[in-house]
Scaffold this active site. Structure first.
Site, mmCIF file in Angstrom:
data_model
loop_
_atom_site.group_PDB
_atom_site.id
_atom_site.type_symbol
_atom_site.label_atom_id
_atom_site.label_comp_id
_atom_site.label_asym_id
_atom_site.label_seq_id
_atom_site.Cartn_x
_atom_site.Cartn_y
_atom_site.Cartn_z
ATOM 1 N N ASP A 7 0.789 -1.202 0.271
ATOM 2 C CA ASP A 7 -0.038 0.035 0.167
ATOM 3 C C ASP A 7 0.780 1.181 -0.089
ATOM 4 O OD1 ASP A 7 -2.241 1.647 0.048
ATOM 5 O OD2 ASP A 7 -1.983 1.895 2.226
ATOM 6 N N GLY A 40 -3.087 9.182 -3.786
ATOM 7 C CA GLY A 40 -4.411 9.392 -4.398
ATOM 8 C C GLY A 40 -4.817 10.610 -5.011
ATOM 9 N N CYS A 70 -4.014 -1.541 -2.297
ATOM 10 C CA CYS A 70 -3.949 -0.066 -2.491
ATOM 11 C C CYS A 70 -5.184 0.379 -3.573
ATOM 12 C CB CYS A 70 -3.037 0.602 -2.864
ATOM 13 S SG CYS A 70 -3.118 2.386 -2.826
ATOM 14 N N ASN A 71 -6.370 0.749 -3.611
ATOM 15 C CA ASN A 71 -7.155 0.758 -4.397
ATOM 16 C C ASN A 71 -6.695 1.729 -5.658
ATOM 17 O OD1 ASN A 71 -10.252 -0.458 -3.708
ATOM 18 N ND2 ASN A 71 -9.131 0.348 -1.975
ATOM 19 N N THR A 181 -8.203 1.601 1.058
ATOM 20 C CA THR A 181 -7.618 0.701 2.263
ATOM 21 C C THR A 181 -7.454 1.429 3.267
ATOM 22 O OG1 THR A 181 -5.448 0.667 1.164
ATOM 23 C CG2 THR A 181 -7.053 -1.031 0.714
HETATM 24 N N1 DGL Z 1 -4.767 3.303 0.409
HETATM 25 C C1 DGL Z 1 -4.983 3.928 -0.901
HETATM 26 C C2 DGL Z 1 -6.043 3.450 -1.730
HETATM 27 O O1 DGL Z 1 -6.423 2.336 -1.149
HETATM 28 C C3 DGL Z 1 -4.967 5.409 -0.935
HETATM 29 C C4 DGL Z 1 -4.116 6.261 -0.093
HETATM 30 C C5 DGL Z 1 -3.416 7.138 -0.893
HETATM 31 O O2 DGL Z 1 -3.961 8.313 -1.378
HETATM 32 O O3 DGL Z 1 -2.152 6.838 -1.033
HETATM 33 O O4 DGL Z 1 -6.382 3.959 -2.618
#
Ligand code: DGL
Length: 247
Positions: A7, A40, A70-71, A181
């Site tokens: 992530d 993001g 990580c999405n 996430t």
């Molecule tokens: N945890 C990351 C996700 O699932 C996003 C966090 C970020 O912006 O880095 O998208």
């Protein structure tokens, strides 16, 4: 089986939590790119470059599978990572959309996707959900939740006012996809905002459901080996892991 979990920061620990609850793997190697979080709010080329860097990190370990927890990375870099990887790579977006399909029978259900700006702009969830015939899908970029989680401000007025800011015009959805996430760490607060009336879809549980449908796990591992790495301040990440995962 030895698995890598990647992530941009600490959010992927919410996925590790699900993996531990289901005792799927013998060894889990976690890497959070804490020096460069958040991803993001960055553009596709940057997300891609950072993701391929992370892939290089995991090549130092003899993993069987990499879970992109990580999405944002799953939405933008999965194909390129798969092409460059000597191991299998799975992402949380496809798993999350499938989990939503399994949970919500009615294609008229009102589904709200929460994600980072990049994930929402990619339309990755919307495209999958529309291929499953869902008609009432909307997406909201709630990128400010990421630093709030990274700062561990779970019980704060900052979180409450940020939710009021983002959700003021939103009708209570039938389902909310936590398409980042980091968000499961504040899922209780998000759920409470909507009077606990929405079904929450969580990347960690979704990926477990997805993996169990693809892989035959013959054995359970109640005490897997765990290793945590971060590109900056690994001790801080380890401290959150300890707290969040009850280690
Ligand atoms: N945890 C990351 C996700 O699932 C996003 C966090 C970020 O912006 O880095 O998208």
């Amino acid at each position: 089986m030895k698995v890598g979990v990647f992530d941009s920061g600490i959010g992927g620990l919410s996925v590790v939590k699900s993996l531990l609850e289901h005792q799927l793997f013998e060894e889990i190697i976690y890497y959070g790119d804490t020096a460069r979080v958040p991803y993001g709010v960055k553009d596709k080329n940057t997300i891609l470059r950072y993701s391929l860097d992370a892939l290089e990190f995991f090549k130092n370990f003899d993993i069987d599978l990499l879970i992109v927890a990580c999405n944002t990375v799953s939405a933008y870099a999965l194909e390129e990572m798969r092409e460059a990887a000597p191991f299998e790579v799975v992402g949380v977006v496809e798993a999350g959309a499938l989990a939503c399909k399994n949970a919500m029978n009615n294609t008229q259900s009102n589904i709200l996707i929460l994600g980072t700006k990049a994930t929402v702009n990619s339309k990755a969830y919307e495209n999958l959900l529309s291929s499953y015939a869902y008609e009432n899908v909307s997406a909201l970029a709630t990128s400010l939740f990421v630093p709030i989680v990274e700062e561990e401000l779970y019980e704060s007025e900052v979180l409450q006012s940020t939710m009021r800011h983002y959700f003021k015009d939103i009708q209570t959805p039938d389902a909310i996809i936590l398409g980042c996430t980091h968000f499961p760490l504040i899922s209780a607060q998000i759920s409470a905002y909507f009077d606990d009336k929405s079904k929450l879809i969580h990347s960690g549980e979704a990926i477990v459901e997805y993996l169990e449908s693809k892989i035959k796990f013959a054995k359970k591992f109640p005490e897997p080996k765990l290793k945590f790495f971060a590109s900056e301040n690994p001790d801080a990440l380890k401290a959150v892991a300890k707290k969040w995962l009850n280690l």
